[in-house]
Design a protein around this motif. Structure first.
Motif, PDB file in Angstrom:
ATOM      1  N   PRO A 243       8.307 -27.571 -22.012  1.00 46.07           N
ATOM      2  CA  PRO A 243       8.955 -26.595 -21.137  1.00 46.07           C
ATOM      3  C   PRO A 243      10.340 -27.112 -20.728  1.00 46.07           C
ATOM      4  O   PRO A 243      10.558 -28.325 -20.650  1.00 46.07           O
ATOM      5  N   LYS A 244      11.251 -26.201 -20.463  1.00 49.47           N
ATOM      6  CA  LYS A 244      12.647 -26.587 -20.235  1.00 49.47           C
ATOM      7  C   LYS A 244      12.828 -27.572 -19.079  1.00 49.47           C
ATOM      8  O   LYS A 244      13.665 -28.460 -19.152  1.00 49.47           O
ATOM      9  N   GLY A 245      12.037 -27.464 -18.033  1.00 48.83           N
ATOM     10  CA  GLY A 245      12.157 -28.385 -16.903  1.00 48.83           C
ATOM     11  C   GLY A 245      11.750 -29.802 -17.283  1.00 48.83           C
ATOM     12  O   GLY A 245      12.438 -30.771 -16.953  1.00 48.83           O
ATOM     13  N   GLN A 246      10.639 -29.930 -17.999  1.00 51.27           N
ATOM     14  CA  GLN A 246      10.191 -31.247 -18.447  1.00 51.27           C
ATOM     15  C   GLN A 246      11.195 -31.837 -19.429  1.00 51.27           C
ATOM     16  O   GLN A 246      11.506 -33.025 -19.373  1.00 51.27           O
ATOM     17  N   ARG A 247      11.698 -31.001 -20.321  1.00 53.76           N
ATOM     18  CA  ARG A 247      12.675 -31.483 -21.299  1.00 53.76           C
ATOM     19  C   ARG A 247      13.928 -32.004 -20.606  1.00 53.76           C
ATOM     20  O   ARG A 247      14.431 -33.074 -20.928  1.00 53.76           O
ATOM     21  N   ALA A 248      14.416 -31.264 -19.623  1.00 42.61           N
ATOM     22  CA  ALA A 248      15.615 -31.693 -18.899  1.00 42.61           C
ATOM     23  C   ALA A 248      15.378 -33.033 -18.208  1.00 42.61           C
ATOM     24  O   ALA A 248      16.230 -33.931 -18.267  1.00 42.61           O
ATOM     25  N   VAL A 249      14.224 -33.190 -17.581  1.00 44.74           N
ATOM     26  CA  VAL A 249      13.911 -34.441 -16.878  1.00 44.74           C
ATOM     27  C   VAL A 249      13.823 -35.603 -17.867  1.00 44.74           C
ATOM     28  O   VAL A 249      14.398 -36.672 -17.640  1.00 44.74           O
ATOM     29  N   ILE A 250      13.120 -35.418 -18.980  1.00 44.70           N
ATOM     30  CA  ILE A 250      12.967 -36.485 -19.980  1.00 44.70           C
ATOM     31  C   ILE A 250      14.319 -36.886 -20.542  1.00 44.70           C
ATOM     32  O   ILE A 250      14.635 -38.078 -20.652  1.00 44.70           O
ATOM     33  N   VAL A 251      15.141 -35.913 -20.887  1.00 42.16           N
ATOM     34  CA  VAL A 251      16.458 -36.224 -21.467  1.00 42.16           C
ATOM     35  C   VAL A 251      17.330 -36.967 -20.464  1.00 42.16           C
ATOM     36  O   VAL A 251      17.944 -37.989 -20.789  1.00 42.16           O
TER      37      VAL A 251
ATOM     38  N   GLN B 158      26.925 -33.417 -15.257  1.00 43.14           N
ATOM     39  CA  GLN B 158      25.587 -33.273 -15.839  1.00 43.14           C
ATOM     40  C   GLN B 158      24.866 -32.075 -15.244  1.00 43.14           C
ATOM     41  O   GLN B 158      24.120 -31.391 -15.951  1.00 43.14           O
ATOM     42  N   SER B 159      25.089 -31.801 -13.973  1.00 40.50           N
ATOM     43  CA  SER B 159      24.503 -30.603 -13.353  1.00 40.50           C
ATOM     44  C   SER B 159      25.026 -29.352 -14.043  1.00 40.50           C
ATOM     45  O   SER B 159      24.257 -28.430 -14.334  1.00 40.50           O
ATOM     46  N   ILE B 160      26.311 -29.313 -14.295  1.00 40.96           N
ATOM     47  CA  ILE B 160      26.897 -28.166 -14.987  1.00 40.96           C
ATOM     48  C   ILE B 160      26.264 -28.028 -16.373  1.00 40.96           C
ATOM     49  O   ILE B 160      25.858 -26.935 -16.776  1.00 40.96           O
ATOM     50  N   LEU B 161      26.152 -29.137 -17.098  1.00 35.55           N
ATOM     51  CA  LEU B 161      25.600 -29.122 -18.451  1.00 35.55           C
ATOM     52  C   LEU B 161      24.159 -28.614 -18.459  1.00 35.55           C
ATOM     53  O   LEU B 161      23.798 -27.731 -19.255  1.00 35.55           O
ATOM     54  N   VAL B 162      23.329 -29.134 -17.584  1.00 31.72           N
ATOM     55  CA  VAL B 162      21.926 -28.719 -17.541  1.00 31.72           C
ATOM     56  C   VAL B 162      21.827 -27.253 -17.136  1.00 31.72           C
ATOM     57  O   VAL B 162      21.027 -26.500 -17.705  1.00 31.72           O
ATOM     58  N   ARG B 163      22.638 -26.810 -16.200  1.00 34.43           N
ATOM     59  CA  ARG B 163      22.602 -25.396 -15.803  1.00 34.43           C
ATOM     60  C   ARG B 163      23.027 -24.493 -16.952  1.00 34.43           C
ATOM     61  O   ARG B 163      22.436 -23.432 -17.162  1.00 34.43           O
ATOM     62  N   ARG B 164      24.029 -24.913 -17.702  1.00 34.78           N
ATOM     63  CA  ARG B 164      24.461 -24.122 -18.873  1.00 34.78           C
ATOM     64  C   ARG B 164      23.335 -24.059 -19.898  1.00 34.78           C
ATOM     65  O   ARG B 164      23.079 -23.015 -20.488  1.00 34.78           O
ATOM     66  N   TYR B 165      22.652 -25.171 -20.117  1.00 39.52           N
ATOM     67  CA  TYR B 165      21.519 -25.179 -21.038  1.00 39.52           C
ATOM     68  C   TYR B 165      20.426 -24.234 -20.556  1.00 39.52           C
ATOM     69  O   TYR B 165      19.911 -23.411 -21.316  1.00 39.52           O
ATOM     70  N   LEU B 166      20.063 -24.332 -19.285  1.00 36.03           N
ATOM     71  CA  LEU B 166      19.005 -23.482 -18.745  1.00 36.03           C
ATOM     72  C   LEU B 166      19.407 -22.011 -18.771  1.00 36.03           C
ATOM     73  O   LEU B 166      18.591 -21.142 -19.099  1.00 36.03           O
TER      74      LEU B 166
ATOM     75  N   GLU C 199      19.165 -35.233  -8.206  1.00 33.30           N
ATOM     76  CA  GLU C 199      20.449 -34.703  -7.757  1.00 33.30           C
ATOM     77  C   GLU C 199      21.041 -33.758  -8.797  1.00 33.30           C
ATOM     78  O   GLU C 199      21.514 -32.676  -8.457  1.00 33.30           O
ATOM     79  N   VAL C 200      20.996 -34.151 -10.062  1.00 31.06           N
ATOM     80  CA  VAL C 200      21.541 -33.319 -11.130  1.00 31.06           C
ATOM     81  C   VAL C 200      20.795 -31.994 -11.228  1.00 31.06           C
ATOM     82  O   VAL C 200      21.396 -30.940 -11.378  1.00 31.06           O
ATOM     83  N   LEU C 201      19.474 -32.050 -11.123  1.00 34.38           N
ATOM     84  CA  LEU C 201      18.659 -30.846 -11.275  1.00 34.38           C
ATOM     85  C   LEU C 201      18.506 -30.044  -9.984  1.00 34.38           C
ATOM     86  O   LEU C 201      17.990 -28.940  -9.999  1.00 34.38           O
ATOM     87  N   GLY C 202      18.905 -30.641  -8.859  1.00 34.47           N
ATOM     88  CA  GLY C 202      18.794 -29.941  -7.587  1.00 34.47           C
ATOM     89  C   GLY C 202      17.353 -29.770  -7.135  1.00 34.47           C
ATOM     90  O   GLY C 202      16.963 -28.719  -6.638  1.00 34.47           O
ATOM     91  N   CYS C 203      16.560 -30.823  -7.338  1.00 41.62           N
ATOM     92  CA  CYS C 203      15.146 -30.767  -6.932  1.00 41.62           C
ATOM     93  C   CYS C 203      14.784 -32.088  -6.255  1.00 41.62           C
ATOM     94  O   CYS C 203      15.619 -32.977  -6.110  1.00 41.62           O
ATOM     95  N   SER C 204      13.525 -32.224  -5.878  1.00 41.42           N
ATOM     96  CA  SER C 204      13.090 -33.444  -5.193  1.00 41.42           C
ATOM     97  C   SER C 204      12.765 -34.551  -6.193  1.00 41.42           C
ATOM     98  O   SER C 204      12.486 -34.286  -7.368  1.00 41.42           O
ATOM     99  N   ALA C 205      12.772 -35.778  -5.710  1.00 42.42           N
ATOM    100  CA  ALA C 205      12.408 -36.923  -6.553  1.00 42.42           C
ATOM    101  C   ALA C 205      10.950 -36.808  -6.988  1.00 42.42           C
ATOM    102  O   ALA C 205      10.600 -37.169  -8.118  1.00 42.42           O
ATOM    103  N   GLY C 206      10.096 -36.294  -6.136  1.00 42.66           N
ATOM    104  CA  GLY C 206       8.690 -36.099  -6.492  1.00 42.66           C
ATOM    105  C   GLY C 206       8.528 -35.117  -7.647  1.00 42.66           C
ATOM    106  O   GLY C 206       7.682 -35.307  -8.529  1.00 42.66           O
ATOM    107  N   ASN C 207       9.341 -34.065  -7.644  1.00 42.05           N
ATOM    108  CA  ASN C 207       9.307 -33.097  -8.737  1.00 42.05           C
ATOM    109  C   ASN C 207       9.740 -33.766 -10.041  1.00 42.05           C
ATOM    110  O   ASN C 207       9.133 -33.538 -11.089  1.00 42.05           O
TER     111      ASN C 207
END
Length: 175
Positions: free
Chosen positions: A114-122, A63-71, A136-144
């Motif tokens: 925005p792409k970050g919000q879209r990735a999180v929602i999906v 999923q990390s690979i997929l989201v990075r390819r999308y971004l 973990e998939v997005l490489g950011c904090s849980a708070g983010n």
């Protein structure tokens, strides 16, 4: 790649392909681009299969690979070009009879995020990942993840329920 590794890769992909395509589609809102994103993901997965197979959570890695390819794809200028004569927001009467209007409205609203919000929602609501797994998939904090999710859901609510916008703004203005 050895024959046993190739068999593992093929079995993994066969079991996950529909979910990967659905996730890519929900991220980009276009079936053809989703195909391209999934293909790029599977190519990267194949090249790195030995390392990926050794990971603790293969699904999160993929999923990390997929989201990075999308971004990455979203950063390219050509990604804003739409091919075809039918606007993305057009829905036929026949489609409305089959309940597709709601899905189309949701995809259109997702596309506006925005792409970050879209990735999180999906990842959170369509792939049913926890906050921690999404982080973990997005490489950011849980708070983010929580803040992006909150903002994204509010924007979706406003886009999908125009009556909600007036009441929300009215309460903010003190009316």
């Amino acid at each position: 790649m050895r024959a046993d590794q190739e068999r593992e890769y093929t079995e993994y992909v066969a079991g996950r392909l529909p979910r990967l395509h659905r996730t890519a589609y929900m991220l980009c809102g276009d079936a053809h681009r989703a195909d391209d994103i999934v293909q790029a993901t599977l190519t990267a997965l194949y090249v790195n299969w030995k390392r990926v197979a050794a990971a603790d959570n293969v699904d999160a890695y993929v999923q990390s690979i997929l989201v990075r390819r999308y971004l990455d794809e979203r950063r390219l200028r050509w990604s804003r070009v739409r091919l075809g004569g039918v606007p993305a927001h057009a829905v036929s009467t026949a489609a409305a009879e089959h309940g597709i209007v709601e899905r189309d409205a949701l995809v259109t609203a997702l596309r506006a995020l925005p792409k970050g919000q879209r990735a999180v929602i999906v990842l959170r609501y369509f792939d049913d990942l926890s906050v921690e797994a999404t982080a973990e998939v997005l490489g950011c904090s849980a708070g983010n993840v929580k803040s992006q999710c909150s903002r994204g859901l509010a924007a979706l609510r406003d886009a999908l329920n125009p009556a909600h916008v007036g009441t929300t703004q009215g309460s903010r203005d003190g009316s």
